[in-house]
Design an enzyme around this catalytic site. Structure first.
Site, PDB file in Angstrom:
ATOM      1  N   GLY A  77      -9.151   4.182   6.700  1.00  0.00           N
ATOM      2  CA  GLY A  77      -8.858   5.595   6.901  1.00  0.00           C
ATOM      3  C   GLY A  77      -7.408   5.879   7.232  1.00  0.00           C
ATOM      4  O   GLY A  77      -6.914   6.960   6.935  1.00  0.00           O
ATOM      5  N   SER A 102       0.838  -1.195   0.000  1.00  0.00           N
ATOM      6  CA  SER A 102       0.000   0.000   0.000  1.00  0.00           C
ATOM      7  C   SER A 102       0.873   1.245   0.000  1.00  0.00           C
ATOM      8  O   SER A 102       1.584   1.529   0.975  1.00  0.00           O
ATOM      9  CB  SER A 102      -0.901   0.014   1.227  1.00  0.00           C
ATOM     10  N   HIS A 146      -1.055  -1.178  -4.495  1.00  0.00           N
ATOM     11  CA  HIS A 146      -2.329  -0.860  -3.843  1.00  0.00           C
ATOM     12  C   HIS A 146      -2.394   0.642  -3.590  1.00  0.00           C
ATOM     13  O   HIS A 146      -1.493   1.225  -2.970  1.00  0.00           O
ATOM     14  CB  HIS A 146      -2.448  -1.630  -2.521  1.00  0.00           C
ATOM     15  N   MET A 186     -11.712  -5.587   5.097  1.00  0.00           N
ATOM     16  CA  MET A 186     -10.926  -4.619   5.885  1.00  0.00           C
ATOM     17  C   MET A 186     -10.634  -5.244   7.252  1.00  0.00           C
ATOM     18  O   MET A 186     -11.562  -5.557   8.009  1.00  0.00           O
ATOM     19  CB  MET A 186     -11.689  -3.311   6.066  1.00  0.00           C
ATOM     20  N   MET A 219     -12.084   4.772  -0.924  1.00  0.00           N
ATOM     21  CA  MET A 219     -12.796   4.999   0.340  1.00  0.00           C
ATOM     22  C   MET A 219     -13.484   6.342   0.210  1.00  0.00           C
ATOM     23  O   MET A 219     -13.115   7.337   0.868  1.00  0.00           O
ATOM     24  CB  MET A 219     -11.788   4.969   1.506  1.00  0.00           C
ATOM     25  N   ASP A 276      -6.895  -6.290   3.966  1.00  0.00           N
ATOM     26  CA  ASP A 276      -6.295  -4.953   3.983  1.00  0.00           C
ATOM     27  C   ASP A 276      -6.294  -4.374   5.397  1.00  0.00           C
ATOM     28  O   ASP A 276      -7.354  -4.051   5.947  1.00  0.00           O
ATOM     29  CB  ASP A 276      -7.085  -4.050   3.026  1.00  0.00           C
ATOM     30  N   GLY A 277      -5.083  -4.214   5.945  1.00  0.00           N
ATOM     31  CA  GLY A 277      -4.935  -3.549   7.237  1.00  0.00           C
ATOM     32  C   GLY A 277      -4.215  -4.397   8.273  1.00  0.00           C
ATOM     33  O   GLY A 277      -4.661  -5.510   8.566  1.00  0.00           O
ATOM     34  N   MET A 310      -8.923   8.403  -0.433  1.00  0.00           N
ATOM     35  CA  MET A 310      -9.855   8.746   0.665  1.00  0.00           C
ATOM     36  C   MET A 310     -10.382  10.158   0.467  1.00  0.00           C
ATOM     37  O   MET A 310      -9.623  11.042   0.049  1.00  0.00           O
ATOM     38  CB  MET A 310      -9.120   8.706   2.002  1.00  0.00           C
ATOM     39  N   HIS A 352      -8.246   1.286  -4.320  1.00  0.00           N
ATOM     40  CA  HIS A 352      -9.215   1.103  -3.234  1.00  0.00           C
ATOM     41  C   HIS A 352      -9.846   2.459  -2.936  1.00  0.00           C
ATOM     42  O   HIS A 352      -9.201   3.340  -2.370  1.00  0.00           O
ATOM     43  CB  HIS A 352      -8.447   0.542  -2.020  1.00  0.00           C
ATOM     44  N   GLY A 376      -1.129   1.733   9.566  1.00  0.00           N
ATOM     45  CA  GLY A 376      -0.458   1.528  10.849  1.00  0.00           C
ATOM     46  C   GLY A 376      -1.348   1.152  12.020  1.00  0.00           C
ATOM     47  O   GLY A 376      -0.930   1.254  13.165  1.00  0.00           O
ATOM     48  N   ASP A 400      -4.689   3.792  -2.162  1.00  0.00           N
ATOM     49  CA  ASP A 400      -5.815   4.135  -1.284  1.00  0.00           C
ATOM     50  C   ASP A 400      -6.272   5.566  -1.520  1.00  0.00           C
ATOM     51  O   ASP A 400      -5.540   6.508  -1.211  1.00  0.00           O
ATOM     52  CB  ASP A 400      -5.377   3.990   0.179  1.00  0.00           C
TER      53      ASP A 400
HETATM   54  C1  DX5 Z   1      -6.494   1.689   5.293  1.00  0.00           C
HETATM   55  C2  DX5 Z   1      -6.016   1.371   3.897  1.00  0.00           C
HETATM   56  C3  DX5 Z   1      -4.901   0.388   3.872  1.00  0.00           C
HETATM   57  C4  DX5 Z   1      -3.670   0.837   4.583  1.00  0.00           C
HETATM   58  C5  DX5 Z   1      -3.027  -0.370   5.160  1.00  0.00           C
HETATM   59  O1  DX5 Z   1      -7.643   2.444   5.213  1.00  0.00           O
HETATM   60  O2  DX5 Z   1      -7.060   0.821   3.117  1.00  0.00           O
HETATM   61  O3  DX5 Z   1      -4.609  -0.036   2.543  1.00  0.00           O
HETATM   62  O4  DX5 Z   1      -2.755   1.507   3.751  1.00  0.00           O
HETATM   63  O5  DX5 Z   1      -1.971   0.034   5.946  1.00  0.00           O
HETATM   64  P1  DX5 Z   1      -1.296  -0.901   7.025  1.00  0.00           P
HETATM   65  O6  DX5 Z   1      -0.748  -2.112   6.297  1.00  0.00           O
HETATM   66  O7  DX5 Z   1      -0.229  -0.023   7.586  1.00  0.00           O
HETATM   67  O8  DX5 Z   1      -2.339  -1.297   8.017  1.00  0.00           O
HETATM   68 ZN    ZN Z   2      -6.509  -0.126   1.110  1.00  0.00          ZN
END
Ligand code: DX5
Ligand code: ZN
Length: 219
Positions: free
Chosen positions: A143, A9, A34, A138, A69, A176-177, A38, A67, A146, A36
């Site tokens: 959002g 990601s 990947h 998820m 969001m 994811d996450g 938002m 992805h 880490g 993200d």
């Molecule tokens: C969170 C994202 C993830 C995020 C994952 O909303 O969709 O893709 O970047 O990050 P880590 O692997 O750090 O949990």
């Molecule tokens: Zn994601």
């Protein structure tokens, strides 16, 4: 034995050195980039938008796994197709007419994914699963990168795998996450096909080696 796909990601990349980090993913054993997106409405954070996705696309040599969001993602399906997305994932919770949205993604030439928040039951996909190329479970609340992994993800992944088999669908399961080399094998055993990893990869001393380690942890 099927190998798991790894999708680093870029949310956890160094945005001041984005080209360098995209090229690291190109060189690595990862399968997808990947990305993200938002909007600050569907999730309480704003990441990056189209100009940044365009810059990533210009350097990326692997499929773009986007992805979204964002609320009302239908507005931007064609924009992401034009930017070169291979997989476009929307949130079930953000779509009133999910079936229509999925068909629109496919019509635009992309693979269609649906993401589920931690509270959303996988059985809600029963009537659409055969239309989906990917379901993103998820394993944190979307959002932020880490965050710590939610343990209920294992049983949810198994339930989704059963639904896919019962419906004779060929849908991939993406997690994811909070993915690390500690939970990667158990996720694969539960039915995961794609692992997204942000912080675990990019905050490590050697991201390229960490991607290899993640693959090896699942073997
Ligand atoms: C969170 C994202 C993830 C995020 C994952 O909303 O969709 O893709 O970047 O990050 P880590 O692997 O750090 O949990
Ligand atoms: Zn994601």
């Amino acid at each position: 034995m099927s190998t798991i796909k790894i999708a680093p990601s870029l949310l956890a990349a160094d945005f001041g050195n984005l080209q360098r980090d995209v090229e690291m993913v190109n060189r690595s054993r990862a399968d997808w980039h990947h990305i993200d997106v938002m909007d600050g409405v569907f999730v309480p954070n704003i990441s990056y938008g189209m100009p940044v996705v365009k810059a990533i696309a210009e350097h990326a040599t692997k499929p773009l796994d986007v992805h979204l969001m964002i609320v009302d993602p239908d507005r931007y399906i064609n924009v992401f197709a034009d930017l070169g997305a291979s997989v476009l994932t929307v949130h079930l919770e953000a779509c009133t007419h999910l079936h229509r949205t999925v068909q629109a993604i496919k019509k635009a030439g992309m693979q269609a994914g649906v993401a589920l928040n931690p509270h959303t039951n996988v059985q809600l996909l029963e009537d659409v699963i055969t239309d989906l190329d990917l379901v993103c479970i998820m394993s944190v609340n979307p959002g932020f990168g880490g965050q710590s992994f939610i343990e209920n993800t294992y049983s949810k992944t198994r339930a989704l795998k059963q639904l896919i088999e019962r419906k004779k669908a060929s849908t991939l399961i993406e997690i994811d996450g909070g993915v690390t080399s500690k939970n990667a094998k158990a996720l694969k055993d539960a039915g995961a096909d794609v692992l997204v990893a942000g912080s675990f990869v990019f905050k490590s001393d050697s991201p390229e080696k960490t991607i290899t380690a993640l693959i090896q942890a699942t073997e």
